[in-house]
Motif scaffolding. Structure first.
Motif, PDB file in Angstrom:
ATOM      1  N   LEU A  61       4.894   3.451  -9.513  1.00  0.00           N
ATOM      2  CA  LEU A  61       4.557   3.817  -8.142  1.00  0.00           C
ATOM      3  C   LEU A  61       4.882   5.273  -7.925  1.00  0.00           C
ATOM      4  CD1 LEU A  61       6.143   0.699  -6.423  1.00  0.00           C
ATOM      5  CD2 LEU A  61       3.784   0.997  -7.149  1.00  0.00           C
ATOM      6  N   VAL A  82      -4.140   0.757  -7.539  1.00  0.00           N
ATOM      7  CA  VAL A  82      -3.470   1.636  -8.499  1.00  0.00           C
ATOM      8  C   VAL A  82      -2.562   0.881  -9.459  1.00  0.00           C
ATOM      9  CG1 VAL A  82      -3.598   3.698  -7.060  1.00  0.00           C
ATOM     10  CG2 VAL A  82      -1.627   2.198  -6.851  1.00  0.00           C
ATOM     11  N   GLU A  83      -2.242  -0.376  -9.139  1.00  0.00           N
ATOM     12  CA  GLU A  83      -1.324  -1.125  -9.998  1.00  0.00           C
ATOM     13  C   GLU A  83      -1.509  -2.613  -9.758  1.00  0.00           C
ATOM     14  OE1 GLU A  83       1.337  -1.655 -12.920  1.00  0.00           O
ATOM     15  OE2 GLU A  83       0.994   0.380 -12.204  1.00  0.00           O
ATOM     16  N   VAL A  89       0.859  -1.182   0.000  1.00  0.00           N
ATOM     17  CA  VAL A  89       0.000   0.000   0.000  1.00  0.00           C
ATOM     18  C   VAL A  89       0.893   1.229   0.000  1.00  0.00           C
ATOM     19  CG1 VAL A  89      -1.779   1.282   1.250  1.00  0.00           C
ATOM     20  CG2 VAL A  89      -1.789  -1.222   1.304  1.00  0.00           C
ATOM     21  N   ILE A  90       0.581   2.169  -0.878  1.00  0.00           N
ATOM     22  CA  ILE A  90       1.259   3.462  -0.881  1.00  0.00           C
ATOM     23  C   ILE A  90       0.495   4.363   0.083  1.00  0.00           C
ATOM     24  CG2 ILE A  90       1.918   5.486  -2.239  1.00  0.00           C
ATOM     25  CD1 ILE A  90       1.693   3.661  -4.751  1.00  0.00           C
ATOM     26  N   ASP A 114      -4.808   7.373   1.783  1.00  0.00           N
ATOM     27  CA  ASP A 114      -4.455   8.653   2.402  1.00  0.00           C
ATOM     28  C   ASP A 114      -4.217   8.463   3.894  1.00  0.00           C
ATOM     29  OD1 ASP A 114      -4.625   9.998  -0.013  1.00  0.00           O
ATOM     30  OD2 ASP A 114      -6.743  10.479   0.268  1.00  0.00           O
ATOM     31  N   PHE A 130       5.496   3.060   2.116  1.00  0.00           N
ATOM     32  CA  PHE A 130       4.979   1.817   1.564  1.00  0.00           C
ATOM     33  C   PHE A 130       4.849   0.772   2.660  1.00  0.00           C
ATOM     34  CE2 PHE A 130       6.847   4.105  -1.887  1.00  0.00           C
ATOM     35  CZ  PHE A 130       6.014   3.844  -2.960  1.00  0.00           C
ATOM     36  N   LYS A 162       5.583   9.916   0.620  1.00  0.00           N
ATOM     37  CA  LYS A 162       4.979   8.594   0.453  1.00  0.00           C
ATOM     38  C   LYS A 162       5.709   7.590   1.329  1.00  0.00           C
ATOM     39  CE  LYS A 162       2.770   9.877  -3.443  1.00  0.00           C
ATOM     40  NZ  LYS A 162       1.417  10.256  -3.431  1.00  0.00           N
ATOM     41  N   SER A 190      -3.426   2.395  -2.906  1.00  0.00           N
ATOM     42  CA  SER A 190      -3.102   3.734  -2.432  1.00  0.00           C
ATOM     43  C   SER A 190      -4.079   4.092  -1.324  1.00  0.00           C
ATOM     44  CB  SER A 190      -3.220   4.725  -3.594  1.00  0.00           C
ATOM     45  OG  SER A 190      -2.941   6.029  -3.161  1.00  0.00           O
ATOM     46  N   MET A 224      -9.259   2.283   0.266  1.00  0.00           N
ATOM     47  CA  MET A 224      -8.049   2.046  -0.527  1.00  0.00           C
ATOM     48  C   MET A 224      -8.413   1.977  -2.010  1.00  0.00           C
ATOM     49  SD  MET A 224      -5.763  -0.652   1.683  1.00  0.00           S
ATOM     50  CE  MET A 224      -6.747  -2.055   1.278  1.00  0.00           C
ATOM     51  N   ASP A 225      -7.515   2.487  -2.839  1.00  0.00           N
ATOM     52  CA  ASP A 225      -7.693   2.416  -4.290  1.00  0.00           C
ATOM     53  C   ASP A 225      -6.639   1.481  -4.875  1.00  0.00           C
ATOM     54  OD1 ASP A 225      -9.789   4.368  -4.429  1.00  0.00           O
ATOM     55  OD2 ASP A 225      -8.275   5.952  -4.267  1.00  0.00           O
ATOM     56  N   ASN A 243      -0.168   7.955   1.263  1.00  0.00           N
ATOM     57  CA  ASN A 243      -0.040   9.359   0.872  1.00  0.00           C
ATOM     58  C   ASN A 243      -0.105  10.203   2.139  1.00  0.00           C
ATOM     59  OD1 ASN A 243      -0.167   8.724  -1.988  1.00  0.00           O
ATOM     60  ND2 ASN A 243      -2.321   8.280  -1.603  1.00  0.00           N
TER      61      ASN A 243
END
Length: 122
Positions: free
Chosen positions: A121, A65-66, A10-11, A85, A21, A19, A83, A62-63, A13
């Protein structure tokens, strides 16, 4: 027959723009979070369950993203990257083996894997 595995990170933000991880630390090794795939669920559902249980994260905020593949010990694993926040997490609910690490640590983790298509990323 050995069960297939799935990996994820998970990134985070942060509010200041930096950032971090989410990684797993076992002994002195840092790696992507991994779990076995339950045949009754998709690989996405399995990694989301692992992230919510071990890191106390809310999958609703969570989104994805990859999605790419990594090779671990001659096994190809899907790698899901989400990703999130910073204001959506509770640091106190983290399992002691689950850590938020700087991008430099993730770059070291990526060097240990053969990645099929380098994840973007940002």
């Amino acid at each position: 027959m050995e069960q297939s595995r799935v990996a994820g990170t998970v990134i985070l933000n942060q509010q200041d723009g930096h950032k971090k991880f989410l990684v797993q630390k076992k002994d002195d090794t840092v790696s992507f979070i991994q779990t076995t795939i339950n045949n009754n669920y998709t690989s996405l559902a399995c990694i989301l369950e692992k992230l919510t249980q071990s890191a106390g994260l809310d999958s609703d905020v969570m989104d994805l993203v990859e999605l790419t593949n990594i090779n671990v010990e001659n096994e190809k694993l899907p790698l899901f990257v989400f990703s999130l926040d910073e204001e959506c997490i509770d640091y106190s609910s983290l399992n002691p083996e689950i850590l938020w690490e700087e991008p430099a640590t993730l770059r070291m983790v990526l060097q240990d894997f053969n990645v099929s298509g380098v994840p973007f990323l940002n």
